[in-house]
Scaffold this motif. Structure first.
Motif, PDB file in Angstrom:
ATOM      1  N   PHE A 107       0.835  -1.193   0.000  1.00  0.00           N
ATOM      2  CA  PHE A 107       0.000   0.000   0.000  1.00  0.00           C
ATOM      3  C   PHE A 107       0.877   1.253   0.000  1.00  0.00           C
ATOM      4  O   PHE A 107       0.689   2.166  -0.807  1.00  0.00           O
ATOM      5  N   LEU A 108       1.869   1.264   0.896  1.00  0.00           N
ATOM      6  CA  LEU A 108       2.747   2.428   0.979  1.00  0.00           C
ATOM      7  C   LEU A 108       3.554   2.599  -0.305  1.00  0.00           C
ATOM      8  O   LEU A 108       3.787   3.705  -0.767  1.00  0.00           O
ATOM      9  N   LYS A 109       3.950   1.458  -0.871  1.00  0.00           N
ATOM     10  CA  LYS A 109       4.710   1.508  -2.117  1.00  0.00           C
ATOM     11  C   LYS A 109       3.899   2.200  -3.209  1.00  0.00           C
ATOM     12  O   LYS A 109       4.382   3.093  -3.899  1.00  0.00           O
ATOM     13  N   THR A 110       2.631   1.760  -3.357  1.00  0.00           N
ATOM     14  CA  THR A 110       1.779   2.348  -4.386  1.00  0.00           C
ATOM     15  C   THR A 110       1.592   3.832  -4.140  1.00  0.00           C
ATOM     16  O   THR A 110       1.646   4.648  -5.064  1.00  0.00           O
ATOM     17  N   LYS A 111       1.354   4.187  -2.869  1.00  0.00           N
ATOM     18  CA  LYS A 111       1.160   5.598  -2.532  1.00  0.00           C
ATOM     19  C   LYS A 111       2.385   6.417  -2.929  1.00  0.00           C
ATOM     20  O   LYS A 111       2.273   7.500  -3.514  1.00  0.00           O
ATOM     21  N   ALA A 112       3.572   5.866  -2.603  1.00  0.00           N
ATOM     22  CA  ALA A 112       4.803   6.574  -2.909  1.00  0.00           C
ATOM     23  C   ALA A 112       4.947   6.745  -4.419  1.00  0.00           C
ATOM     24  O   ALA A 112       5.335   7.812  -4.910  1.00  0.00           O
ATOM     25  N   GLU A 113       4.591   5.699  -5.154  1.00  0.00           N
ATOM     26  CA  GLU A 113       4.662   5.758  -6.612  1.00  0.00           C
ATOM     27  C   GLU A 113       3.754   6.867  -7.146  1.00  0.00           C
ATOM     28  O   GLU A 113       4.157   7.689  -7.974  1.00  0.00           O
ATOM     29  N   GLN A 114       2.513   6.873  -6.612  1.00  0.00           N
ATOM     30  CA  GLN A 114       1.529   7.873  -7.068  1.00  0.00           C
ATOM     31  C   GLN A 114       2.029   9.285  -6.804  1.00  0.00           C
ATOM     32  O   GLN A 114       1.963  10.155  -7.667  1.00  0.00           O
ATOM     33  N   LEU A 115       2.584   9.464  -5.594  1.00  0.00           N
ATOM     34  CA  LEU A 115       3.071  10.776  -5.190  1.00  0.00           C
ATOM     35  C   LEU A 115       4.160  11.239  -6.152  1.00  0.00           C
ATOM     36  O   LEU A 115       4.192  12.380  -6.604  1.00  0.00           O
ATOM     37  N   LYS A 116       5.015  10.285  -6.468  1.00  0.00           N
ATOM     38  CA  LYS A 116       6.135  10.602  -7.340  1.00  0.00           C
ATOM     39  C   LYS A 116       5.651  11.000  -8.735  1.00  0.00           C
ATOM     40  O   LYS A 116       6.119  11.960  -9.331  1.00  0.00           O
ATOM     41  N   LYS A 117       4.681  10.218  -9.233  1.00  0.00           N
ATOM     42  CA  LYS A 117       4.134  10.498 -10.564  1.00  0.00           C
ATOM     43  C   LYS A 117       3.542  11.900 -10.591  1.00  0.00           C
ATOM     44  O   LYS A 117       3.769  12.676 -11.512  1.00  0.00           O
ATOM     45  N   LYS A 118       2.793  12.200  -9.538  1.00  0.00           N
ATOM     46  CA  LYS A 118       2.140  13.499  -9.423  1.00  0.00           C
ATOM     47  C   LYS A 118       3.186  14.609  -9.469  1.00  0.00           C
ATOM     48  O   LYS A 118       3.055  15.582 -10.221  1.00  0.00           O
TER      49      LYS A 118
END
Lengths: 400, 351
Positions: free
Chosen positions: B327-338
């Motif tokens: 979950f945290l991994k996905t969140k971090a990925e999303q944040l980065k993409k943003k």
């Protein structure tokens, strides 16, 4: 790759937090110490030993007994002592860290280390910083001597409350030579990768040869071994009727279990490392019945000091104190005696304190619960009479 | 320097240099406690050993459970050499440099010898052999006695039969370990060793051999079919890894006046592996940070007294769980993409 960057950030945050935690804990300690001592400043006594890990029994015994002794000393109203005990997990590297943590705290006098391995690792630091140390139970000669081959060139600031390993081996052989009724065919099991065990074994063998004792078989094991059936079987086959175990109590307990399983019933004889076997979890203490050990302390002694100490210790911690505890208790009182006699105060420089302590220890006589009329040589070795005890009905009983 | 290919190296070096500068400044201004100062050299030594292990485990993909054994070889080699040099009147930095080189060379030589039979094995078998190797080294050194006097070096095994002439000195006394080592390791030396290690590791990774190692790891058959010698590439990674372990051992050894062979036991090997796994397989910056945190953390928890190691274990489990949380991994990925999307947008608007 992207994810690993977030990991890095997270770890960096953790590191920052842990560093921050260190800063706050340091200031917290200082606050605590100043409020804990009311009027006269307390002398800061440091100590390190294993209070976590395999050898924790020793460290906890020393810590508990030292706390009891300090409470008593401080209650007398005269000299005030403040104790700080750091964990070293009986590991040389951790012991150096523990030593430095104590120096950060402002240690003035030390109980050095509980175990031998840690002691030899930090001994040069004590000499370098010129801090007086009295180890309750670090029995290796490497704690007090730089040259451990000839036992020469002492550090000069480190003293021992317990016997050195060579002395234990010699004393054990002498005892067995004088008590041939225990058995005449000696079997030995010792731990070959351990400083303590090999140290005792070597001097035991030398003294046994000198006294004409018969050693029928010698077996060894190493730290990670968990099965002792081969060693026990070999001793039984060799017909050993007294088994000398210069080892710590954990492997000793397994050897006792194995001997019981094989129906082999010689007399067992151990040194101070055997102390603690009665407090081992999940060990049937019936198996330890009739076990002899060489120790300067027996909890069943009837003098006032011992009775008082055993009573307090049992009330507070729910178990009978072992020899390590007794040594630590004596250490605190010996240090107090020296402090009082030399008139040491907390505001003196550590160099002056150390000089005064060394002078006292090499000239004074101390009566404690592990022996009376103890004296120390200039190299730091103690001189006191060894005693043997036997385990009967789950308690130590002194024997002649 | 900041090209995607080189970014890992730049980040790692920046972390190390920045840490060094900050810590040096703190030492100069007296803001660092004795406890932390005493941890600097061992942290450097563990970082070097862990980086070497990461090369082997993370990059070459071979599970090695004997890195502490190589540290041990480096450590005891350096103690003997330091004894010889001191007897000849050489002290200080030259001793340190020569000892690190000798420790690294000896560990590399032993590593090469081991690699001949070992790298014919794969997976679990390799792990078992390296584990056994670590135990063998520990047992051997635990029974080794070595002394020096005017006539030179003396060795004995199992029982100490050495009789030294007047003025002689025992260097290694069996289970008592190395005693009376003159400590010459410094934080600066440790820092330089870490930087050198990073340069060696990244140069290997970016080289032709490095790509061959990756290829051999990812698909053995395909790599062989294009003419890569699997055993040669694996040996290279293994030997460099053990060499770095030896250098780390030498640095460690010369920081303590006394240490025992049982210090470098199976637990130490596992601990090094924990540093590597927590830092991320093949991730050098992660290894540096995780090693520093995990070595310093138990010392920082001293105020917890008896609960220290319990809390340490809990913290370790939490870090492992959090760093592997999907979950945290996905969140971090999303944040980065943003963030990168924003940056692009900003760049587009500027144009």
């Amino acid at each position: 790759m992207k994810y690993s960057n977030s990991l890095k950030t997270g770890l960096a945050a953790v590191m920052a937090l842990s560093l921050a935690a260190c800063g706050s804990s340091g200031s917290g300690d200082n606050g605590g110490s100043s409020s804990g001592t009311d009027t006269a400043a307390a002398i800061k006594l440091g100590a390190s030993g294993p209070i976590t890990g395999d050898a924790a029994v020793y460290g906890l015994a020393v810590q508990h007994a030292a706390e009891i002794a300090i409470e008593e000393v401080n209650a007398l109203g005269g000299t005030q002592i403040e104790l700080k005990f750091e964990d070293d997990q009986a590991d040389g590297e951790k012991a150096v860290s523990a030593y430095n943590a104590l120096m950060d705290w402002g240690m003035q006098i030390s109980l050095a280390t509980v175990t031998s391995g840690s002691g030899q690792a930090v001994a040069p630091n004590y000499e370098q910083d010129n801090i007086f140390g009295l180890t309750p139970s670090g029995s290796s000669t490497a704690i007090i001597y730089k040259d451990t081959v000839n036992n020469k060139d002492p550090y000069g600031v480190l003293f021992q409350m317990c016997f050195t390993d060579p002395n234990q081996g010699t004393a054990s052989a002498d005892y067995l030579a004088a008590h041939t009724d225990l058995g005449s065919k000696i079997g030995i099991i010792y731990r070959s990768d351990d400083n303590y065990s090999t140290g005792i074994y070597q001097t035991f063998k030398a003294e046994a040869d000198k006294k004409g004792l018969t050693i029928v078989d010698t077996e060894t094991f190493i730290n990670s071994d968990t099965d002792y059936s081969v060693q026990v079987k070999k001793l039984a086959d060799a017909g050993a009727d007294i088994v000398f175990l210069p080892i710590y109590y954990q492997p000793a307990s397994q050897i006792l279990v194995e001997a019981d399983k094989q129906g082999y019933t010689p007399n067992f004889f151990g040194c101070d490392g055997m102390d603690g076997i009665l407090t081992l979890d999940n060990f049937d203490i019936k198996l330890a019945e009739g076990l002899y050990m060489l120790t300067p302390f027996s909890a069943d002694a009837e003098d006032e000091k011992t009775v008082n100490f055993v009573k307090k210790y049992t009330e507070k911690y729910g178990e009978v104190p072992n020899q390590f505890a007794a040594d630590a208790y004596d250490c605190v009182y010996a240090i107090k005696q020296a402090i009082d006699h030399a008139g040491i105060t907390a505001d003196m420089a550590t160099d002056d304190i150390t000089a005064a302590m060394v002078k006292e220890f090499t000239s004074m006589t101390f009566d404690g619960i592990t022996g009376s009329s103890m004296t120390w040589s200039a190299s730091g070795e103690v001189s006191k009479a060894p005693k043997a005890v036997i385990i009967e009905n789950g308690v130590y009983v002194g024997v002649e | 320097m900041f090209s995607p290919k080189r970014r890992g190296r730049t980040v790692s070096l920046l972390i190390v240099i920045l840490a060094y500068v900050i810590l040096q400044a703190m030492i100069m201004s007296g803001n660092l406690s004795r406890l932390l100062i005493s941890l600097l050299v061992p942290v450097c030594a563990y970082i070097v050993a862990a980086l070497g292990l990461n090369l082997n485990v993370g990059f070459s993909g071979e599970l090695n459970l004997g890195q502490a054994g190589f540290m041990s070889i480096g450590a005891f080699t350096s103690v003997i050499l330091a004894g010889i040099l001191n007897a000849n009147g050489i002290t200080g930095i030259p001793v340190l440099i020569l000892c690190i080189l000798a420790g690294a060379a000896m560990a590399a030589a032993v590593g090469w010898l081991i690699s001949v039979p070992v790298l014919k094995l794969q997976g679990d078998y390799l792990a078992i052999v390296t584990l056994a190797f670590g135990q063998i080294i520990m047992s051997l050194i635990n029974n080794l006695y070595c002394g020096i006097d005017s006539k030179g070096l003396h060795f004995a095994f199992v029982t100490n039969t050495i009789e030294l002439a007047e003025g002689g000195k025992m260097l290694i006394s069996g289970p008592m370990g190395a005693t009376g080592v003159s400590t010459v390791s410094t934080f600066t030396a440790g820092f330089i060793l870490v930087v050198l290690t990073l340069l060696i590791v990244y140069n290997l990774i970016d080289s032709r051999s490095g790509r061959a190692i990756t290829a051999a790891r990812d698909n053995r058959i395909a790599a062989e079919s294009i003419g890569i010698s699997i055993s040669r590439t694996k040996t290279l990674a293994f030997v460099i890894s053990s060499c770095l372990g030896g250098a780390a051992g030498a640095l460690y050894a010369l920081n303590y006046s006394s240490f025992v062979a049982t210090k470098f036991d199976f637990n130490s090997s596992i601990l090094l592996l924990v540093y590597v796994v927590l830092g991320g397989l093949g991730n050098m910056s992660g290894t540096i940070i995780s090693t520093a945190v995990l070595v310093v953390l138990p010392e920082m928890l001293r105020f917890l007294q008896n609960y220290r190691m319990l809390i340490y274990a809990v913290v370790l489990i939490v870090i492992m769980l959090v760093s592997n949380n999907e979950f945290l991994k996905t969140k971090a990925e999303q944040l980065k993409k943003k963030l990168s999307a924003n940056r692009k947008k900003g760049a587009a608007e500027n144009v």
